[in-house]
Design a protein around this motif. Structure first.
Motif, mmCIF file in Angstrom:
data_model
loop_
_atom_site.group_PDB
_atom_site.id
_atom_site.type_symbol
_atom_site.label_atom_id
_atom_site.label_comp_id
_atom_site.label_asym_id
_atom_site.label_seq_id
_atom_site.Cartn_x
_atom_site.Cartn_y
_atom_site.Cartn_z
ATOM 1 N N ASP A 78 166.946 0.925 -74.760
ATOM 2 C CA ASP A 78 167.249 -0.472 -74.420
ATOM 3 C C ASP A 78 166.529 -0.891 -73.138
ATOM 4 O O ASP A 78 166.016 -2.015 -73.046
ATOM 5 C CB ASP A 78 168.757 -0.678 -74.263
ATOM 6 N N LEU A 79 166.491 0.005 -72.157
ATOM 7 C CA LEU A 79 165.782 -0.302 -70.906
ATOM 8 C C LEU A 79 164.285 -0.476 -71.157
ATOM 9 O O LEU A 79 163.655 -1.381 -70.603
ATOM 10 C CB LEU A 79 166.032 0.785 -69.859
ATOM 11 N N ARG A 80 163.740 0.372 -72.007
ATOM 12 C CA ARG A 80 162.312 0.238 -72.335
ATOM 13 C C ARG A 80 162.041 -1.082 -73.058
ATOM 14 O O ARG A 80 161.007 -1.721 -72.832
ATOM 15 C CB ARG A 80 161.862 1.423 -73.173
ATOM 16 N N ALA A 81 162.972 -1.493 -73.908
ATOM 17 C CA ALA A 81 162.821 -2.785 -74.600
ATOM 18 C C ALA A 81 162.844 -3.936 -73.592
ATOM 19 O O ALA A 81 162.085 -4.908 -73.727
ATOM 20 C CB ALA A 81 163.919 -2.961 -75.647
ATOM 21 N N CYS A 82 163.694 -3.838 -72.572
ATOM 22 C CA CYS A 82 163.719 -4.852 -71.506
ATOM 23 C C CYS A 82 162.364 -4.920 -70.814
ATOM 24 O O CYS A 82 161.853 -6.012 -70.535
ATOM 25 C CB CYS A 82 164.796 -4.528 -70.470
ATOM 26 N N LEU A 83 161.801 -3.754 -70.520
ATOM 27 C CA LEU A 83 160.493 -3.726 -69.858
ATOM 28 C C LEU A 83 159.414 -4.363 -70.733
ATOM 29 O O LEU A 83 158.548 -5.089 -70.228
ATOM 30 C CB LEU A 83 160.099 -2.291 -69.518
ATOM 31 N N GLN A 84 159.458 -4.098 -72.039
ATOM 32 C CA GLN A 84 158.468 -4.701 -72.937
ATOM 33 C C GLN A 84 158.611 -6.221 -72.957
ATOM 34 O O GLN A 84 157.618 -6.948 -72.937
ATOM 35 C CB GLN A 84 158.615 -4.135 -74.351
ATOM 36 N N GLU A 85 159.853 -6.694 -72.972
ATOM 37 C CA GLU A 85 160.069 -8.140 -72.962
ATOM 38 C C GLU A 85 159.604 -8.744 -71.635
ATOM 39 O O GLU A 85 158.989 -9.809 -71.606
ATOM 40 C CB GLU A 85 161.540 -8.469 -73.224
ATOM 41 N N HIS A 86 159.877 -8.036 -70.541
ATOM 42 C CA HIS A 86 159.422 -8.505 -69.223
ATOM 43 C C HIS A 86 157.895 -8.632 -69.229
ATOM 44 O O HIS A 86 157.340 -9.646 -68.773
ATOM 45 C CB HIS A 86 159.894 -7.517 -68.154
ATOM 46 N N ASP A 113 165.287 -9.770 -66.205
ATOM 47 C CA ASP A 113 165.568 -9.000 -64.991
ATOM 48 C C ASP A 113 167.063 -8.700 -64.882
ATOM 49 O O ASP A 113 167.455 -7.563 -64.620
ATOM 50 C CB ASP A 113 165.071 -9.760 -63.761
ATOM 51 N N ILE A 114 167.883 -9.710 -65.097
ATOM 52 C CA ILE A 114 169.332 -9.502 -65.043
ATOM 53 C C ILE A 114 169.758 -8.512 -66.116
ATOM 54 O O ILE A 114 170.551 -7.604 -65.856
ATOM 55 C CB ILE A 114 170.084 -10.841 -65.214
ATOM 56 N N GLN A 115 169.224 -8.676 -67.307
ATOM 57 C CA GLN A 115 169.562 -7.769 -68.406
ATOM 58 C C GLN A 115 169.209 -6.328 -68.046
ATOM 59 O O GLN A 115 169.994 -5.402 -68.283
ATOM 60 C CB GLN A 115 168.827 -8.200 -69.678
ATOM 61 N N PHE A 116 168.039 -6.127 -67.444
ATOM 62 C CA PHE A 116 167.623 -4.785 -67.047
ATOM 63 C C PHE A 116 168.593 -4.194 -66.033
ATOM 64 O O PHE A 116 169.109 -3.084 -66.198
ATOM 65 C CB PHE A 116 166.201 -4.818 -66.466
ATOM 66 N N HIS A 117 168.870 -4.954 -64.976
ATOM 67 C CA HIS A 117 169.757 -4.466 -63.923
ATOM 68 C C HIS A 117 171.148 -4.148 -64.469
ATOM 69 O O HIS A 117 171.711 -3.089 -64.186
ATOM 70 C CB HIS A 117 169.871 -5.490 -62.786
ATOM 71 N N LEU A 118 171.691 -5.058 -65.247
ATOM 72 C CA LEU A 118 173.044 -4.845 -65.752
ATOM 73 C C LEU A 118 173.096 -3.692 -66.754
ATOM 74 O O LEU A 118 174.114 -3.007 -66.848
ATOM 75 C CB LEU A 118 173.607 -6.141 -66.341
ATOM 76 N N ILE A 161 158.359 -6.877 -59.480
ATOM 77 C CA ILE A 161 159.617 -6.468 -60.102
ATOM 78 C C ILE A 161 159.341 -5.615 -61.331
ATOM 79 O O ILE A 161 159.971 -4.566 -61.520
ATOM 80 C CB ILE A 161 160.459 -7.704 -60.470
ATOM 81 N N TYR A 162 158.387 -6.038 -62.153
ATOM 82 C CA TYR A 162 158.039 -5.259 -63.350
ATOM 83 C C TYR A 162 157.573 -3.858 -62.967
ATOM 84 O O TYR A 162 158.046 -2.854 -63.523
ATOM 85 C CB TYR A 162 156.959 -5.974 -64.158
ATOM 86 N N ALA A 163 156.700 -3.764 -61.983
ATOM 87 C CA ALA A 163 156.196 -2.455 -61.550
ATOM 88 C C ALA A 163 157.331 -1.592 -61.004
ATOM 89 O O ALA A 163 157.407 -0.389 -61.293
ATOM 90 C CB ALA A 163 155.112 -2.646 -60.494
ATOM 91 N N TYR A 164 158.221 -2.190 -60.248
ATOM 92 C CA TYR A 164 159.362 -1.443 -59.686
ATOM 93 C C TYR A 164 160.273 -0.935 -60.804
ATOM 94 O O TYR A 164 160.708 0.213 -60.778
ATOM 95 C CB TYR A 164 160.114 -2.339 -58.713
ATOM 96 N N HIS A 165 160.551 -1.766 -61.771
ATOM 97 C CA HIS A 165 161.418 -1.351 -62.884
ATOM 98 C C HIS A 165 160.801 -0.226 -63.705
ATOM 99 O O HIS A 165 161.512 0.673 -64.156
ATOM 100 C CB HIS A 165 161.741 -2.541 -63.785
ATOM 101 N N ARG A 166 159.491 -0.292 -63.887
ATOM 102 C CA ARG A 166 158.826 0.789 -64.637
ATOM 103 C C ARG A 166 158.991 2.102 -63.910
ATOM 104 O O ARG A 166 159.241 3.131 -64.456
ATOM 105 C CB ARG A 166 157.336 0.480 -64.803
#
Length: 166
Positions: A78-86, A113-118, A161-166
């Motif tokens: 799910d987190l990877r899917a968030c990153l792809q959407e980002h 971003d909110i979805q990823f964090h939560l 933000i995208y780079a940090y999340h990755r």
């Protein structure tokens, strides 16, 4: 100035729950009470925003440690899917031909971003942390709406933000 009775009428709810909701927002520092029961939206400073981000960084860092210990394969997916959407929305931001749809794209980026964090917080399995982080995200969004940014700085921030999340 906000009147609980007026706001309740405008959005179609009764007075008592609206008054209680506004009192709660005042307790949380979003609204301030004025004489005769009226309220107004608190003026937020850049320092307020900085303090909020420090609090979020500390709280979410600990929650991410919990998540790392408990993360399931499905949650990781799910987190990877968030990153792809980002990444998809970043591409839209880069390729936009006018500023007409910029705000929609930035809203999509905020939502992801909110979805990823939560999702990270939820993976930690601590409902109290989840509640606090949800509240902090709400405050962050309120602050962001009141402190406008240039599109260019929004683009750079979205990339960081995208780079940090990755």
């Amino acid at each position: 100035m906000l009147s609980p009775a007026k706001v309740a009428k405008e959005i179609g709810v009764s007075y008592t729950p609206m008054r209680e909701a506004m009192i709660q927002l005042a307790t949380e520092g979003i609204l301030e009470q004025a004489p005769q029961g009226r309220m107004y939206v608190k003026t937020f400073s850049r320092n307020d925003m900085h303090e909020l981000f420090e609090f979020r960084r500390t709280l979410e860092g600990g929650a991410a440690e919990l998540a790392a210990e408990k993360l399931t394969p499905q949650q990781l997916s799910d987190l990877r899917a968030c990153l792809q959407e980002h990444r998809k929305h970043l591409g839209r931001l880069i390729r936009r031909t006018s500023n007409d749809d910029t705000e929609d794209i930035l809203n999509d980026l905020r939502r992801v971003d909110i979805q990823f964090h939560l999702s990270v917080i939820a993976a930690g399995g601590n409902p109290k942390i989840t509640k606090l982080v949800n509240d902090m995200h709400l405050l962050t969004r309120i602050f962001e709406r009141r402190i406008p940014q240039a599109v260019e700085s929004s683009h750079k921030l979205a990339c960081r933000i995208y780079a940090y999340h990755r």
